[in-house]
Design an enzyme around this catalytic site. Structure first.
Site, PDB file in Angstrom:
ATOM      1  N   HIS A 293      -1.058  -7.418   5.518  1.00  0.00           N
ATOM      2  CA  HIS A 293      -0.645  -6.184   5.336  1.00  0.00           C
ATOM      3  C   HIS A 293       0.127  -5.037   4.036  1.00  0.00           C
ATOM      4  O   HIS A 293      -0.257  -3.851   3.628  1.00  0.00           O
ATOM      5  CB  HIS A 293      -0.451  -5.378   6.594  1.00  0.00           C
ATOM      6  CG  HIS A 293      -0.677  -4.266   6.694  1.00  0.00           C
ATOM      7  ND1 HIS A 293      -2.077  -3.349   6.025  1.00  0.00           N
ATOM      8  CD2 HIS A 293      -0.853  -2.540   7.553  1.00  0.00           C
ATOM      9  CE1 HIS A 293      -2.516  -2.263   6.528  1.00  0.00           C
ATOM     10  NE2 HIS A 293      -2.233  -1.711   6.756  1.00  0.00           N
ATOM     11  N   CYS A 294       1.345  -6.726   3.391  1.00  0.00           N
ATOM     12  CA  CYS A 294       1.649  -6.290   2.498  1.00  0.00           C
ATOM     13  C   CYS A 294       1.673  -6.494   1.085  1.00  0.00           C
ATOM     14  O   CYS A 294       1.887  -5.517   0.275  1.00  0.00           O
ATOM     15  CB  CYS A 294       3.254  -6.366   3.050  1.00  0.00           C
ATOM     16  SG  CYS A 294       3.771  -5.757   4.638  1.00  0.00           S
ATOM     17  N   ILE A 295       2.310  -7.933   0.873  1.00  0.00           N
ATOM     18  CA  ILE A 295       1.832  -8.220  -0.243  1.00  0.00           C
ATOM     19  C   ILE A 295       0.625  -8.456  -0.789  1.00  0.00           C
ATOM     20  O   ILE A 295       1.078  -7.599  -2.213  1.00  0.00           O
ATOM     21  CB  ILE A 295       2.564  -9.769   0.105  1.00  0.00           C
ATOM     22  CG1 ILE A 295       3.481  -9.942   1.065  1.00  0.00           C
ATOM     23  CG2 ILE A 295       2.945 -10.882  -1.736  1.00  0.00           C
ATOM     24  CD1 ILE A 295       4.650  -9.744   0.191  1.00  0.00           C
TER      25      ILE A 295
END
Ligand SMILES: NC(=O)c1ccc[n+]([C@@H]2O[C@H](COP(=O)([O-])OP(=O)(O)OC[C@H]3O[C@@H](n4cnc5c(N)ncnc54)[C@H](O)[C@@H]3O)[C@@H](O)[C@H]2O)c1
Length: 455
Positions: A293-295
């Site tokens: 969900h981030c990088i």
């Protein structure tokens, strides 16, 4: 300067002089006496562990989520996040420290409210702040003087001041005068056995020193080291720097992997040797593509915001391009492996080891395994997968159920692909039984057989 709560002589951030009965003092006292009630909005990978930490620290927590299933589960003390054990959650629920709800009116009774809702990208790779806006609308409805509001969702610099603040002030209360407002990025690394909420330093930036101070006091209840910064914009940018740093370095090492393959050099051996340098080098590893969900998402929040101010962020775009090409490269590698056995992709049985985006977690959001499976299906392969943490996948029309590794090998496959390096996989059996293996994670490090193809 970091605040260490284990060191009582650590300096507190500068706060203007206020009267003893000011809202600032009242809130600080309530937090320190553990009388403060904390509202957490969003009970996902970030919100649930955070709510549990606050409750365990002795505060009373009232988390709110739109998802009835999650709220019911929390109320019954059943955790759906692997890093939160059922027993810990159940104990806190039973003790009356944590009571989840779908009713936002509970926020009226909270002293501090932490917003942990998703911040995805739109199809156009523009930030989708709709979840933040919806959550802040609810906070605004119940906002009262003396409350602290903290945004934890990862977002572009300026969100707290330009989006959240005006929405909260619409009802007449003024941030800094009537209520406190801060941004504090979440740094949770799911399934990391070493770094957890308590020992991971937390960055806090308020709209003014008093907001930073009360937000720091709140997080000091659950985190050993607080890192106050001078503004919400700095705090927002810190998170994006951290994740952009990872995305760019992974892009670099992915490109190096493609280069090394061309030159017939083992990239993994290169990185292992390079990391023996005790200074000035930090290892990053190539892989089948970014996930989670981030990088894959956060750097585009930054490049979007940069574009708004007329700045082109070339590193982010380039790394995004290289990283996004990796699933296609893995499929090419599978084609080469099958070709070595005189087989086409069409009609071959390809079994993926892993659907999660990283080892030992069950999160398959943005997982490159889904792209690889889709590309293989498009090319006519018969695709199956095993993943002890992901029994089934349902992603934008792509649906599949896991089969057991042993069952797949028994039934016969043409090629196995290690997409996720879960500890639970039986790699000995895989090496013995699979006719061809494409290893995208160096999970078979040290095993040199002709039927193993590395990235
Ligand atoms: N997952 C991670 O490892 C991680 C790490 C650091 C930062 N973050 C950031 O933290 C934020 C939350 O991520 P997550 O992984 O916890 O997301 P998630 O999807 O796991 O959970 C978000 C929760 O918010 C709820 N929600 C959505 N809109 C809501 C609303 N208007 N009101 C109440 N609840 C609402 C959803 O139902 C869901 O339960 C994101 O900005 C993410 O980028 C995530």
């Amino acid at each position: 300067m970091a605040i260490d709560r284990t060191n009582s002589s650590a300096p507190a951030p500068a706060v203007p002089e206020r009267s003893a009965d000011s809202a600032h003092t009242v809130l600080l006292n309530r937090i320190r006496a553990k009388q403060a009630r904390v509202g957490v909005i969003g009970l996902g990978y970030v919100g649930l562990p955070l709510a549990v930490e606050f409750a365990d620290a002795g505060l009373t927590v009232t988390p709110v989520d739109l998802d009835v299933t999650k709220v019911d589960s929390v109320r019954r003390g059943i955790s759906y996040i692997p890093d939160v054990p059922h027993s810990r959650l159940a104990r806190l629920v039973e003790a009356g420290r944590l009571d989840a709800s779908t009713d936002f009116s509970v926020l009226a009774g909270a002293d501090a409210i932490s917003i942990c809702v998703p911040t995805p990208l739109r199809k156009t790779k523009d930030p989708d702040l709709s979840y933040v806006v919806a959550a802040v609308e609810q906070v605004a409805k119940y906002l009262r003087a003396g409350q602290l509001v903290v945004l934890e969702s990862t977002t572009y610099p300026g969100t707290t001041e330009e989006v959240v603040r005006p929405m909260l002030e619409r009802g007449g209360l003024v941030a800094g005068r009537d209520f406190f407002l801060a941004f504090s990025p979440e740094r949770v690394d799911p399934a990391n056995p070493e770094w957890h909420t308590g020992n991971t330093p937390k960055v806090v930036g308020g709209i003014d020193p008093a907001s930073t101070d009360v937000a720091a006091a709140l997080y000091q209840q659950i985190v050993a080291t607080i890192v106050p910064v001078s503004s919400t914009g700095v705090a927002e940018m810190v998170k994006l720097l951290e994740n952009t740093f990872r995305a760019v370095n992974i892009g670099l090492v992915n490109e190096l992997a493609l280069m090394c393959q061309q030159m017939n050099i083992n990239v993994w051996e290169v990185i292992d040797a390079a990391r023996t340098k005790p200074f000035g080098f930090m290892p990053f590893y190539p892989g089948p593509g970014l996930g989670g969900h981030c990088i894959p998402i956060d750097p585009f929040y930054l490049s979007w915001k940069a574009r708004q101010s007329g700045f082109e962020s070339r590193f982010i775009e380039l790394a995004g391009h290289v990283n996004a090409s990796m699933p296609r490269h893995v499929v090419e590698r599978i084609g080469e492996a099958l070709n070595s056995a005189g087989k086409p992709i069409r009609g071959s049985r390809v079994h993926l080891y892993g659907m999660a985006y990283k080892g030992n977690v069950g999160d398959y959001r943005e997982s490159p395994a889904i792209d690889i499976a889709r590309l293989l299906v498009q090319r006519g392969a018969i695709v199956s997968y095993s993943d002890p943490h992901v029994p089934e996948v349902d992603d934008h029309g792509f649906e599949m159920r896991a089969t057991s590794e042993a069952g797949a090998l028994e039934a016969g496959i043409d090629c196995a692909v290690i997409v996720t390096d879960h500890r639970a996989f039986d790699y000995d059996r895989l090496v013995q039984r699979a006719p061809l293996i494409v290893d995208t994670r160096n999970a078979l490090k040290g095993r040199n057989h002709d039927h193993i193809f590395r990235l």
